[in-house]
Design an enzyme around this catalytic site. Structure first.
Site, PDB file in Angstrom:
ATOM      1  N   GLU A 155     -12.180  10.675  -4.304  1.00 16.09           N
ATOM      2  CA  GLU A 155     -12.008  10.592  -2.836  1.00 16.09           C
ATOM      3  C   GLU A 155     -11.211  11.792  -2.315  1.00 16.09           C
ATOM      4  O   GLU A 155     -11.543  12.362  -1.276  1.00 16.09           O
ATOM      5  CB  GLU A 155     -11.315   9.266  -2.489  1.00 16.09           C
ATOM      6  CG  GLU A 155     -11.323   8.974  -1.001  1.00 16.09           C
ATOM      7  CD  GLU A 155     -10.801   7.577  -0.667  1.00 16.09           C
ATOM      8  OE1 GLU A 155     -11.240   6.589  -1.293  1.00 16.09           O
ATOM      9  OE2 GLU A 155      -9.934   7.486   0.224  1.00 16.09           O
TER      10      GLU A 155
ATOM     11  N   GLU B 228      -8.316  12.032  12.576  1.00 17.04           N
ATOM     12  CA  GLU B 228      -7.450  10.878  12.850  1.00 17.04           C
ATOM     13  C   GLU B 228      -6.505  11.073  14.036  1.00 17.04           C
ATOM     14  O   GLU B 228      -5.490  11.764  13.938  1.00 17.04           O
ATOM     15  CB  GLU B 228      -6.645  10.557  11.574  1.00 17.04           C
ATOM     16  CG  GLU B 228      -5.920   9.235  11.642  1.00 17.04           C
ATOM     17  CD  GLU B 228      -5.509   8.732  10.259  1.00 17.04           C
ATOM     18  OE1 GLU B 228      -6.055   9.192   9.232  1.00 17.04           O
ATOM     19  OE2 GLU B 228      -4.610   7.880  10.204  1.00 17.04           O
TER      20      GLU B 228
ATOM     21  N   LYS C 282       0.842  -1.201   0.000  1.00 16.41           N
ATOM     22  CA  LYS C 282       0.000   0.000   0.000  1.00 16.41           C
ATOM     23  C   LYS C 282       0.873   1.247   0.000  1.00 16.41           C
ATOM     24  O   LYS C 282       1.934   1.254   0.622  1.00 16.41           O
ATOM     25  CB  LYS C 282      -0.888  -0.005   1.263  1.00 16.41           C
ATOM     26  CG  LYS C 282      -1.705   1.255   1.465  1.00 16.41           C
ATOM     27  CD  LYS C 282      -2.610   1.215   2.693  1.00 16.41           C
ATOM     28  CE  LYS C 282      -3.288   2.556   2.889  1.00 16.41           C
ATOM     29  NZ  LYS C 282      -4.180   2.604   4.052  1.00 16.41           N
TER      30      LYS C 282
HETATM   31  C1  LIG Z   1      -4.495  10.814   3.491  1.00 18.90           C
HETATM   32  C2  LIG Z   1      -5.705  11.217   3.897  1.00 18.90           C
HETATM   33  O1  LIG Z   1      -6.576  10.413   4.573  1.00 18.90           O
HETATM   34  C3  LIG Z   1      -6.219   9.069   4.912  1.00 18.90           C
HETATM   35  C4  LIG Z   1      -6.639   8.123   3.868  1.00 18.90           C
HETATM   36  C5  LIG Z   1      -7.853   7.483   3.887  1.00 18.90           C
HETATM   37  C6  LIG Z   1      -8.300   6.610   2.731  1.00 18.90           C
HETATM   38  O2  LIG Z   1      -7.597   6.537   1.724  1.00 18.90           O
HETATM   39  O3  LIG Z   1      -9.370   6.005   2.792  1.00 18.90           O
HETATM   40  C7  LIG Z   1      -8.708   7.641   4.989  1.00 18.90           C
HETATM   41  C8  LIG Z   1      -8.297   8.338   6.092  1.00 18.90           C
HETATM   42  C9  LIG Z   1      -6.903   8.803   6.226  1.00 18.90           C
HETATM   43  O4  LIG Z   1      -6.154   7.833   6.895  1.00 18.90           O
HETATM   44  C10 LIG Z   1      -6.186  12.606   3.671  1.00 18.90           C
HETATM   45  O5  LIG Z   1      -7.296  12.937   4.101  1.00 18.90           O
HETATM   46  O6  LIG Z   1      -5.446  13.401   3.076  1.00 18.90           O
HETATM   47 MG   LIG Z   2      -9.116   5.353   0.595  1.00 18.99          MG
END
Ligand SMILES: C=C(O[C@@H]1C=C(C(=O)O)C=C[C@H]1O)C(=O)O
Ligand SMILES: [Mg+2]
Length: 470
Positions: free
Chosen positions: A450, A271, A222
């Protein structure tokens, strides 16, 4: 039986002044109860004397809020390795701390953070934030749910200072506290039109494809890839107004500001990295994302979809595995649920696994931060492989984005979150950051969508949402 004599504040100051004369670094703190005042108003009132030297921290549901004003002392580091965490801790321990024993003084605290990747080449915009930078605020307003608000005044005693001078300084500062408590936020100006720029969109999409190929080839499991957008305005950006919006709209997140001269690092992150409260350790695994529904019913359907989605469960599982293993070295009685639940913010929902334990005697908060950062929620797995891929692929500099930010006290307590959903604001411009966990089945277009959801909290706070036509 040991009986401790209660000292008057003047006697405490005399001891501190003596120590300072001998070359010892000394902090004296005094906590005073204050009337109920809105933390945002307190923050705004400090603008006259301490603009550029303010810090704001409000935990989810406003359980704990801390507002710092004035750089009484700065502990920073340019150390480009993991030694930066230890360096901050060593410097903080070097100070002898006296508290006013005549009241419930909780002692001084440090507020600050670290950069995401100390090995990335320097960047002009992030330069003042260093690889680690913590401030001892001269004035610290503290609000805890169910308790009366208090302000802690912290003073570093100068080597040639007299008791009378130190005492007079405390008296003067107590007057300023009164002024801080009468603060009111003025109505923010309507934001001037923004120009919004997305950078390297095509390259970013291509880098997702490249990363998924590397993952399928077995090079890594990942990697979290981020992108940035910029906002440029004709007038200075209203950071205080943005904070007000984050406080209201992002109640399940840590809302923060770290001012540094003419720059402000601001955001609302859901987080938690780690919290220590009386030996009790809490961390959280947050990874895997889906949008919010427009009705309760749709929201629940999406929640179920996320809980069953293999790609998101995979993103999440790597985080749980790593955090669990790292905490086993620092905690006993580790508790970790078998499967994830859901954590909701205004704009998104995430897979969520809380992990808790009891701190080992030999571990400290910054030890844990050092061993957790970057978790696979922000870096990837294996860690080193993912970090070099991020370094190579991402054209921007993350600075403090996705890095540990938070606070620590003198008793080993404190809390760190990872600085996502954030923006670095400097005068008329702001850079906003968002990233996603890439695994073998990631689809570039969906990951892009996203990141757009994750940019929304800051875009909304800065008033840039209406310019988002991407
Ligand atoms: C990296 C980020 O978020 C991270 C990535 C996530 C995901 O890919 O699902 C979810 C929460 C965070 O751990 C961000 O918001 O910039
Ligand atoms: Mg994600």
């Amino acid at each position: 039986m040991i009986t401790t004599m209660r000292k008057t504040f003047r006697e405490t100051l005399a001891l501190a002044v003596d120590d300072a004369k001998q070359g010892q670094q000394v902090i004296v703190s005094r906590t005073i109860p204050v009337p109920h005042i809105n933390p945002l108003h307190f923050f705004a009132a400090a603008e006259d004397l301490y603009s550029g030297e303010r810090t704001f921290w409000m935990s989810p549901n406003s359980d704990e809020t801390m507002v710092g004003a004035g750089n009484e002392w700065i502990i920073d580091t340019a150390e480009q390795s993991n030694a930066r965490f230890t360096e901050i801790e060593t410097e903080w321990k070097r100070f002898k701390k006296y508290t006013d024993s005549s009241n419930s003084d909780k002692g001084p605290i440090l507020m600050g953070g670290f950069s995401f990747d100390p090995f990335k080449n320097e960047n002009h915009l992030w330069e003042p934030y260093k690889e680690g930078r913590f401030v001892l605020p001269s004035f610290l307003g503290v609000w805890k749910k169910g308790q009366k608000p208090e302000v802690t005044i912290a003073k570093v005693i100068l080597p040639n200072e007299t008791v009378e001078e130190a005492e007079a300084d405390f008296t003067e500062r107590a007057l300023y506290v009164k002024k801080l408590c009468r603060g009111k936020i003025t109505a923010g100006s309507t934001p001037a039109p923004f120009e919004m720029n997305e950078h390297h969109t095509e390259e970013w999409l291509a880098s997702i494809t490249k990363a998924t190929e590397s993952i399928r080839n077995g090079e890594l499991d990942k990697v979290v890839l981020a992108r940035d957008i910029t906002l440029d305005s004709e007038t200075p950006i209203d950071v205080q107004g943005a904070l007000k919006t984050l406080i209201n709209e992002q109640q399940s997140s840590f809302r923060f500001i770290f001012e540094n001269g003419s720059s402000s690092f601001i955001g609302a992150t859901p987080e938690r990295l780690v919290q220590i409260k009386d030996q009790h350790v809490r961390s959280a695994c947050l990874a895997g994302t889906i949008k919010r529904g427009s009705s309760d019913k749709e929201d629940q359907l999406l929640e179920r979809e996320l809980l069953e989605d293999q790609k998101n469960l995979e993103e999440h599982a790597y985080v749980v595995k790593m955090i669990r293993e790292a905490l086993l070295n620092h905690c006993s009685d580790l508790q970790c649920p078998n499967g994830p639940g859901i954590y909701k913010t205004k704009n998104v929902q995430h897979l969520y696994t809380p992990i808790e334990g009891v701190l080992n005697n030999q571990s400290s908060l910054l030890d844990i931060v050092k061993h957790l950062h970057p978790t696979p929620a922000l870096g990837g797995l294996p860690q080193e492989k993912a970090m070099s891929m991020i370094r190579e692929i991402e054209p921007m500099h993350r600075g403090w984005y996705a890095a540990p930010i938070g606070w620590l006290d003198t008793e080993g307590n404190g809390e760190f979150a990872v600085a996502i959903r954030s923006s670095l604001v400097k005068e008329n411009s702001a850079v906003l950051y968002a990233g996603c966990g890439i695994v073998k089945d990631s689809n570039p277009k969906m990951e892009y969508e996203e990141t757009k959801m994750k940019l929304r909290p800051m875009l909304s706070a800065l008033g840039g949402l209406k310019y988002d036509r991407t």
